[in-house]
Design a protein around this motif. Structure first.
Motif, short mmCIF file in Angstrom:
data_model
loop_
_atom_site.label_atom_id
_atom_site.label_comp_id
_atom_site.label_asym_id
_atom_site.label_seq_id
_atom_site.Cartn_x
_atom_site.Cartn_y
_atom_site.Cartn_z
N GLY A 54 0.82 -1.21 0.00
CA GLY A 54 0.00 0.00 0.00
C GLY A 54 0.85 1.25 0.00
O GLY A 54 0.52 2.24 -0.68
N LEU A 55 1.95 1.24 0.75
CA LEU A 55 2.84 2.39 0.78
C LEU A 55 3.48 2.62 -0.59
O LEU A 55 3.62 3.76 -1.03
CB LEU A 55 3.92 2.18 1.84
N ALA A 56 3.84 1.53 -1.27
CA ALA A 56 4.43 1.66 -2.61
C ALA A 56 3.42 2.29 -3.57
O ALA A 56 3.77 3.13 -4.41
CB ALA A 56 4.87 0.29 -3.12
N ARG A 57 2.13 1.90 -3.45
CA ARG A 57 1.11 2.50 -4.31
C ARG A 57 0.90 3.97 -3.97
O ARG A 57 0.70 4.81 -4.86
CB ARG A 57 -0.20 1.72 -4.17
N LEU A 58 0.96 4.29 -2.69
CA LEU A 58 0.85 5.69 -2.27
C LEU A 58 2.02 6.50 -2.82
O LEU A 58 1.83 7.64 -3.27
CB LEU A 58 0.83 5.77 -0.74
N GLU A 59 3.21 5.91 -2.80
CA GLU A 59 4.38 6.59 -3.37
C GLU A 59 4.16 6.89 -4.85
O GLU A 59 4.52 7.96 -5.35
CB GLU A 59 5.62 5.70 -3.21
N LYS A 60 3.56 5.94 -5.55
CA LYS A 60 3.35 6.09 -6.99
C LYS A 60 2.25 7.10 -7.31
O LYS A 60 2.41 7.96 -8.19
CB LYS A 60 3.00 4.73 -7.60
#
Length: 532
Positions: free
Chosen positions: A363-369
């Protein structure tokens, strides 16, 4: 009995502080005790925790209990040895000196690198640029989210949050994912938002300036989600305040050093509403705030606490501007397991914490993107409802008014329309001055002016806002209660020259010869003049 230790004299507290400093350094010489924003911080192998003054005092008393120092020379030139004999005054002076030796500048905002501790400057900068490449501390290393690489644990990374278990790249969480599908069977966006929120809390970031509000019936899973997130960040990093408690004098002190605050069963008393809103805005908005603490100096800084509110219904915040409502990501729950709860669910999920960590990191990776937390479709409607509840003026403007530099309305006309709308909504209209104040909060571009009519009389007018020609009224779009106020520009028959007409070459009505703004191509007269 052990031999006494000879240390510098108590009359030189700085020398004593430097003598003791090596015990607060790791093998690379990096300090593991820091004095930051009037608070003692100690490195607990994977994160920094706040230490109470009494904890420092106790350790110093124990250390100095059997210590000795050289008080000078006797008449024969031999050193005179005296016991250090710690007292309240001596220890207080020493603590002041230690705070200077271990001082960490107040401008540091966790998480942040304060020392390389053996890492190269290039490698450090490759993964510490705030929101771009966050780090999550685990018990077996600092996890670089960008490529899921574990780095050595070090006090050089000033972080307040650490997951209380090891990172396992192969761990999964099937029970957790199945639980979420039962909570939101037809709402993948709510699950995605929660996943990003979990990762956001772990990262230490506060830049989203959002508060998560989970609304649902009893036994719908709100508490389970809060417990899992608490287990993920560690119970020592979580606070459990109440909304009413935030408004008290020392209400913010329990949040200091906490990365997460879970407000369960949100209740808000009307008289405390404004101060609660102010503090919610300050915390979520990354603003600097002074926090009063009992028997201690006030703490000043930006609080790293992320807020999550659980409630059975949408809370009612008294905020004339409605700004607080726009801070929320609302997750709505509709399924209840009242009477058929799985009492072993929390234990089952606790066994999957390494897998839930990987789920949160995705989820954090998607938020970063994406750059923002996913907003479920139902969240926007809930936010609008909260905004209208907190600020009826906001609902009135949305339903009954147009905004823009070419719009204006007589103050009395707007007041009459507001009173009728408020009566239909079952709310008290208040005073004309109160409406003006609230209007300024909702429509900052609206200005109160006093242009003159043809006779030279000043007419109180709002510019930047006007009434819709046919204003919606409550649940009845066809209501005629507000019809007749019309837009301000259709009231030129009153003799008032609109501001736009005073500032530009406006066309003249072919009937009354008064300036007007054509509403349709080819229109040559006011609608009222044509009808007459």
């Amino acid at each position: 009995m052990r031999d006494p230790e000879e240390i510098p004299a108590p009359t030189n507290p700085m020398a004593v502080a430097r003598y003791l400093a090596p015990q607060w350094r790791n093998e690379n010489g990096v300090l593991t005790l820091r004095h930051w924003r009037t608070t003692w911080m100690f490195w607990e192998r994977s994160y920094w925790r706040e230490m109470d003054d009494q904890e420092i005092r106790a350790s110093l008393y124990k250390k100095l209990e059997h210590a000795e120092y050289v008080a000078g020379l006797d008449k024969d030139g031999h050193p005179v040895i005296k016991p250090w004999a710690p007292t309240k005054r001596k220890v207080s002076d020493l603590m002041e000196a230690i705070s200077a030796v271990t001082h960490l500048r107040p401008s540091v905002d966790a998480p942040e690198w304060i020392s390389r501790d053996g890492l190269s400057r290039d490698s450090e900068h490759s993964y510490t640029h705030g929101v771009e490449s966050p780090i999550v501390a685990c018990t077996n290393g600092l996890l670089r989210v960008q490529d899921r690489e574990l780095l050595p644990l070090t006090p050089g990374f000033f972080n307040l949050v650490s997951v209380p278990f090891d990172f396992d790249p192969d761990a999964t969480a099937p029970t957790w994912e199945q639980f979420l599908k039962q909570v939101w069977p037809d709402d993948e966006n709510s699950i995605a938002a929660l996943q990003e929120w979990f990762g956001y809390v772990l990262s230490g970031r506060t830049d989203q300036q959002k508060i998560v509000l989970i609304v649902g019936p009893t036994r719908s899973g709100k508490g389970t989600i809060a417990r899992i997130l608490t287990n993920l960040v560690g119970k020592g990093n979580m606070a459990g305040p109440t909304l009413a408690g935030l408004a008290t004098n020392f209400g913010l002190s329990p949040l200091l050093g906490k990365s997460l605050a879970v407000i369960s069963d949100a209740r808000l008393a009307g008289r405390d509403g404004h101060q609660v809103v102010e503090r919610l805005l300050t915390i979520s908005g990354e603003d600097t705030i002074d926090v009063d603490r009992k028997f201690r100096d006030p703490w000043t800084g930006k609080m790293p606490t992320r807020l999550m509110i659980l409630s059975n219904e949408l809370p009612n915040f008294g905020d004339a501007s409605g700004v607080i409502a726009r801070r929320f990501i609302v997750l709505n729950m509709e399924v209840s397991w009242l009477g058929k709860e799985d009492t072993d669910l929390t234990d089952k999920l606790a066994a999957e914490m390494p897998g839930i960590l990987n789920w949160a990191l995705d989820g954090l990776a998607r938020l970063e993107k994406n750059g923002h937390i996913t907003e479920p479709p139902g969240s926007a409607d809930a936010v609008t409802t909260m905004q209208d509840t907190a600020s009826p003026t906001s609902a009135f403007v949305r339903e009954c008014c147009d905004k823009g530099p070419t719009h204006e309305v007589l103050v009395d006309d707007l007041w009459d329309a507001w009173k009728d709308w408020a009566e239909d909504q079952g709310i008290r209209p208040g005073s004309k001055a109160m409406l003006g104040r609230n209007l300024q909060s909702v429509v900052p571009q609206a200005k109160r002016t006093r242009p003159r009519d043809d006779s030279g009389r000043q007419i109180p007018t709002y510019s930047g806002i006007g009434l819709k020609t046919t204003a919606r009224n409550g649940e009845s779009p066809d209501s005629t209660r507000l019809k007749g106020y019309g837009s301000s520009l259709s009231r030129a028959e009153t003799g008032l020259s609109p501001l736009w007409a005073q500032q530009s070459e406006a066309p003249k009505c072919s009937v009354c010869n008064f300036p007007f703004e054509p509403l349709e191509p080819g229109q040559t007269a006011h609608p009222g003049c044509e009808a007459a």
